[in-house]
Motif scaffolding. Structure first.
Motif, PDB file in Angstrom:
ATOM      1  N   THR A  52       0.838  -1.193   0.000  1.00 29.45           N
ATOM      2  CA  THR A  52       0.000   0.000   0.000  1.00 29.45           C
ATOM      3  C   THR A  52       0.878   1.249   0.000  1.00 29.45           C
ATOM      4  O   THR A  52       1.878   1.307   0.722  1.00 29.45           O
ATOM      5  CB  THR A  52      -0.906   0.011   1.252  1.00 29.45           C
ATOM      6  N   THR A  56       4.257   9.738  -0.495  1.00 25.83           N
ATOM      7  CA  THR A  56       4.621  10.051  -1.876  1.00 25.83           C
ATOM      8  C   THR A  56       5.520  11.282  -1.921  1.00 25.83           C
ATOM      9  O   THR A  56       5.383  12.197  -1.103  1.00 25.83           O
ATOM     10  CB  THR A  56       3.365  10.288  -2.732  1.00 25.83           C
ATOM     11  N   SER A  65      -0.446  12.725  -2.428  1.00 27.47           N
ATOM     12  CA  SER A  65      -0.968  12.194  -3.679  1.00 27.47           C
ATOM     13  C   SER A  65      -2.379  11.651  -3.485  1.00 27.47           C
ATOM     14  O   SER A  65      -2.728  11.165  -2.408  1.00 27.47           O
ATOM     15  CB  SER A  65      -0.055  11.073  -4.170  1.00 27.47           C
ATOM     16  N   LYS A  66      -3.160  11.668  -4.539  1.00 26.45           N
ATOM     17  CA  LYS A  66      -4.501  11.061  -4.510  1.00 26.45           C
ATOM     18  C   LYS A  66      -4.408   9.543  -4.393  1.00 26.45           C
ATOM     19  O   LYS A  66      -5.396   8.873  -4.134  1.00 26.45           O
ATOM     20  CB  LYS A  66      -5.282  11.452  -5.760  1.00 26.45           C
ATOM     21  N   ASN A  67      -3.191   9.000  -4.558  1.00 26.37           N
ATOM     22  CA  ASN A  67      -2.999   7.552  -4.509  1.00 26.37           C
ATOM     23  C   ASN A  67      -2.601   7.029  -3.132  1.00 26.37           C
ATOM     24  O   ASN A  67      -2.432   5.819  -2.963  1.00 26.37           O
ATOM     25  CB  ASN A  67      -1.954   7.135  -5.539  1.00 26.37           C
ATOM     26  N   LYS A  70      -3.674   3.476  -1.498  1.00 20.55           N
ATOM     27  CA  LYS A  70      -4.103   2.526  -2.521  1.00 20.55           C
ATOM     28  C   LYS A  70      -3.083   1.396  -2.662  1.00 20.55           C
ATOM     29  O   LYS A  70      -1.894   1.588  -2.451  1.00 20.55           O
ATOM     30  CB  LYS A  70      -4.294   3.229  -3.860  1.00 20.55           C
ATOM     31  N   LEU A  72      -0.661  -0.914  -4.473  1.00 12.08           N
ATOM     32  CA  LEU A  72       0.214  -0.896  -5.640  1.00 12.08           C
ATOM     33  C   LEU A  72       0.620  -2.333  -5.996  1.00 12.08           C
ATOM     34  O   LEU A  72       0.716  -2.693  -7.153  1.00 12.08           O
ATOM     35  CB  LEU A  72       1.447  -0.051  -5.313  1.00 12.08           C
ATOM     36  N   TRP A  89      -0.278  -2.550  -9.810  1.00 13.35           N
ATOM     37  CA  TRP A  89      -1.044  -1.422 -10.340  1.00 13.35           C
ATOM     38  C   TRP A  89      -0.088  -0.279 -10.623  1.00 13.35           C
ATOM     39  O   TRP A  89       0.757   0.055  -9.786  1.00 13.35           O
ATOM     40  CB  TRP A  89      -2.103  -1.001  -9.329  1.00 13.35           C
ATOM     41  N   PRO A  91      -0.008   3.581 -11.056  1.00 17.07           N
ATOM     42  CA  PRO A  91      -0.860   4.757 -10.858  1.00 17.07           C
ATOM     43  C   PRO A  91      -0.895   5.711 -12.052  1.00 17.07           C
ATOM     44  O   PRO A  91      -1.929   6.315 -12.320  1.00 17.07           O
ATOM     45  CB  PRO A  91      -0.243   5.450  -9.643  1.00 17.07           C
ATOM     46  N   GLY A  94      -3.282   3.862 -14.452  1.00 15.91           N
ATOM     47  CA  GLY A  94      -4.422   3.188 -13.844  1.00 15.91           C
ATOM     48  C   GLY A  94      -4.594   1.729 -14.233  1.00 15.91           C
ATOM     49  O   GLY A  94      -5.623   1.133 -13.938  1.00 15.91           O
TER      50      GLY A  94
END
Length: 129
Positions: A52, A56, A65-67, A70, A72, A89, A91, A94
């Motif tokens: 995860t 960032t 970050s918006k990620n 999330k 990875l 994944w 980013p 996507g």
């Protein structure tokens, strides 16, 4: 009943010790990709290991970050000898790719592949914790 509870407790504690010994578990620094990099926290997820995004960074330093939070690295299952198979994944586009991972000391090699593994993008991460 006491014997059964003791056996269950011992089994749970043994499983925790096994996960603690997994070489992929910990925090890793990614390589720069599209001008940014991350700290990824690798932890057990079911019978696999997942990573995860914990922090960032870009050329200006740490940023939100918006990620963040999330996954990875997705469901990397051990395949022996410090190697794993699962999904990755990316980013920046996507997309989720077929993933392979191997751990050796303080180095984690990660690849995301298409075309059945014929075309891969690779990174080498460094262990932070």
């Amino acid at each position: 009943m006491k014997m059964m509870m003791a056996a269950v407790f011992a089994g749970v504690m043994g499983a925790g010790a096994a996960w603690a010994a997994d070489p992929a578990v910990g925090t890793w620094k990614t390589q720069v990709d599209d001008g940014a990099y991350a700290h990824v926290k690798m932890a057990p997820c079911g019978g696999a290991v997942c990573g995860t995004i914990a922090r960032t960074f870009n050329s200006d330093g740490e940023y939100k970050s918006k990620n963040l939070g999330k996954k990875l690295v997705i469901d990397m299952k051990p395949s022996g000898g410090g190697s794993y198979k699962g999904n990755v994944w990316r980013p920046s586009n996507g997309k989720i790719y077929i993933g392979k991972m191997s751990v050796s000391g303080a180095s984690l090699k990660l690849s995301g592949c298409v075309a059945g593994g014929l075309i891969c993008s690779k990174q080498t991460w460094k262990r932070l914790k």
